[in-house]
Design a protein around this motif. Sequence first.
Motif, short mmCIF file in Angstrom:
data_model
loop_
_atom_site.label_atom_id
_atom_site.label_comp_id
_atom_site.label_asym_id
_atom_site.label_seq_id
_atom_site.Cartn_x
_atom_site.Cartn_y
_atom_site.Cartn_z
N LEU A 1 -5.67 -39.80 -6.03
CA LEU A 1 -5.97 -38.40 -5.71
C LEU A 1 -4.78 -37.72 -5.05
O LEU A 1 -4.46 -36.57 -5.38
CB LEU A 1 -7.22 -38.32 -4.81
CG LEU A 1 -8.52 -38.72 -5.50
CD1 LEU A 1 -9.63 -38.88 -4.48
CD2 LEU A 1 -8.90 -37.73 -6.58
N HIS A 2 -4.10 -38.43 -4.15
CA HIS A 2 -2.90 -37.86 -3.52
C HIS A 2 -1.77 -37.66 -4.52
O HIS A 2 -0.96 -36.75 -4.37
CB HIS A 2 -2.43 -38.74 -2.36
CG HIS A 2 -3.21 -38.55 -1.11
ND1 HIS A 2 -3.18 -37.39 -0.37
CD2 HIS A 2 -4.05 -39.38 -0.46
CE1 HIS A 2 -3.97 -37.50 0.67
NE2 HIS A 2 -4.53 -38.70 0.64
N ASP A 3 -1.74 -38.50 -5.56
CA ASP A 3 -0.71 -38.39 -6.60
C ASP A 3 -1.02 -37.32 -7.64
O ASP A 3 -0.26 -37.13 -8.57
CB ASP A 3 -0.51 -39.74 -7.30
CG ASP A 3 0.16 -40.77 -6.41
OD1 ASP A 3 0.70 -40.40 -5.34
OD2 ASP A 3 0.11 -41.97 -6.77
N GLY A 4 -2.18 -36.66 -7.52
CA GLY A 4 -2.50 -35.56 -8.40
C GLY A 4 -3.48 -35.85 -9.51
O GLY A 4 -3.73 -34.98 -10.36
N VAL A 5 -4.06 -37.06 -9.54
CA VAL A 5 -5.10 -37.34 -10.52
C VAL A 5 -6.32 -36.51 -10.13
O VAL A 5 -6.68 -36.43 -8.96
CB VAL A 5 -5.44 -38.84 -10.57
CG1 VAL A 5 -6.56 -39.11 -11.56
CG2 VAL A 5 -4.20 -39.66 -10.92
N SER A 6 -6.96 -35.90 -11.09
CA SER A 6 -8.10 -35.02 -10.83
C SER A 6 -9.29 -35.79 -10.27
O SER A 6 -9.56 -36.92 -10.68
CB SER A 6 -8.55 -34.34 -12.12
OG SER A 6 -7.53 -33.52 -12.61
N ALA A 7 -10.01 -35.14 -9.37
CA ALA A 7 -11.28 -35.67 -8.88
C ALA A 7 -12.39 -35.09 -9.75
O ALA A 7 -12.37 -33.91 -10.08
CB ALA A 7 -11.51 -35.25 -7.43
N CYS A 8 -13.33 -35.91 -10.17
CA CYS A 8 -14.46 -35.44 -10.97
C CYS A 8 -15.20 -34.35 -10.19
O CYS A 8 -15.51 -34.52 -9.01
CB CYS A 8 -15.39 -36.61 -11.26
SG CYS A 8 -16.93 -36.13 -12.08
N SER A 9 -15.49 -33.24 -10.85
CA SER A 9 -16.18 -32.14 -10.18
C SER A 9 -17.68 -32.39 -10.07
O SER A 9 -18.36 -31.69 -9.32
CB SER A 9 -15.93 -30.83 -10.93
OG SER A 9 -16.40 -30.92 -12.25
N LEU A 10 -18.18 -33.40 -10.75
CA LEU A 10 -19.60 -33.73 -10.66
C LEU A 10 -19.89 -34.69 -9.50
O LEU A 10 -20.73 -34.42 -8.66
CB LEU A 10 -20.09 -34.34 -11.97
CG LEU A 10 -21.55 -34.76 -12.03
CD1 LEU A 10 -22.45 -33.54 -11.90
CD2 LEU A 10 -21.85 -35.50 -13.31
N CYS A 11 -19.17 -35.80 -9.44
CA CYS A 11 -19.46 -36.82 -8.41
C CYS A 11 -18.62 -36.66 -7.15
O CYS A 11 -18.92 -37.28 -6.13
CB CYS A 11 -19.31 -38.22 -8.99
SG CYS A 11 -17.62 -38.70 -9.45
N ARG A 12 -17.58 -35.86 -7.18
CA ARG A 12 -16.74 -35.52 -6.01
C ARG A 12 -16.25 -36.74 -5.21
O ARG A 12 -16.57 -36.91 -4.04
CB ARG A 12 -17.49 -34.57 -5.10
CG ARG A 12 -17.90 -33.26 -5.74
CD ARG A 12 -16.78 -32.47 -6.30
NE ARG A 12 -15.73 -32.29 -5.29
CZ ARG A 12 -14.68 -31.54 -5.43
NH1 ARG A 12 -14.51 -30.87 -6.54
NH2 ARG A 12 -13.78 -31.45 -4.50
N ALA B 1 -8.98 -39.09 -14.46
CA ALA B 1 -9.82 -38.60 -13.36
C ALA B 1 -10.33 -39.76 -12.53
O ALA B 1 -10.50 -40.88 -13.03
CB ALA B 1 -11.00 -37.81 -13.91
N VAL B 2 -10.59 -39.47 -11.27
CA VAL B 2 -11.19 -40.43 -10.35
C VAL B 2 -12.67 -40.08 -10.26
O VAL B 2 -13.03 -38.92 -10.14
CB VAL B 2 -10.52 -40.38 -8.96
CG1 VAL B 2 -11.20 -41.34 -7.99
CG2 VAL B 2 -9.04 -40.70 -9.07
N HIS B 3 -13.52 -41.10 -10.33
CA HIS B 3 -14.97 -40.94 -10.26
C HIS B 3 -15.54 -41.88 -9.21
O HIS B 3 -14.94 -42.91 -8.91
CB HIS B 3 -15.63 -41.28 -11.60
CG HIS B 3 -15.23 -40.41 -12.73
ND1 HIS B 3 -15.89 -39.25 -13.05
CD2 HIS B 3 -14.22 -40.52 -13.63
CE1 HIS B 3 -15.31 -38.69 -14.09
NE2 HIS B 3 -14.29 -39.44 -14.47
N VAL B 4 -16.72 -41.55 -8.70
CA VAL B 4 -17.50 -42.47 -7.88
C VAL B 4 -18.11 -43.47 -8.86
O VAL B 4 -18.44 -43.11 -10.00
CB VAL B 4 -18.59 -41.71 -7.10
CG1 VAL B 4 -19.53 -42.67 -6.40
CG2 VAL B 4 -17.95 -40.76 -6.12
N GLY B 5 -18.27 -44.71 -8.47
CA GLY B 5 -18.67 -45.80 -9.35
C GLY B 5 -19.76 -45.53 -10.36
O GLY B 5 -19.64 -45.91 -11.51
#
Length: 59
Positions: A39-50, A12-16
């Motif tokens: 994110l473009h490659d399909g790694v999930s974005a954290c639903s908390l920090c967006r 997942a990708v998160h904000v710092g």
Amino acid sequence: MQVSINGHTPVAVHVGACSMGGSEVRSKAISRQDAIQALHDGVSACSLCRPDTELGILE
């Protein structure tokens, strides 16, 4: 970027400062461009920090 237990596979990708980013062992700092690419490659974005919203990516 939060990575899997093996330390290599992006989870997942998160904000710092996101508290959901996992331990220091399972997260690593990446550049803005690398986050956008993940994110473009399909790694999930954290639903908390967006991170997708923070980066201005609309899906």
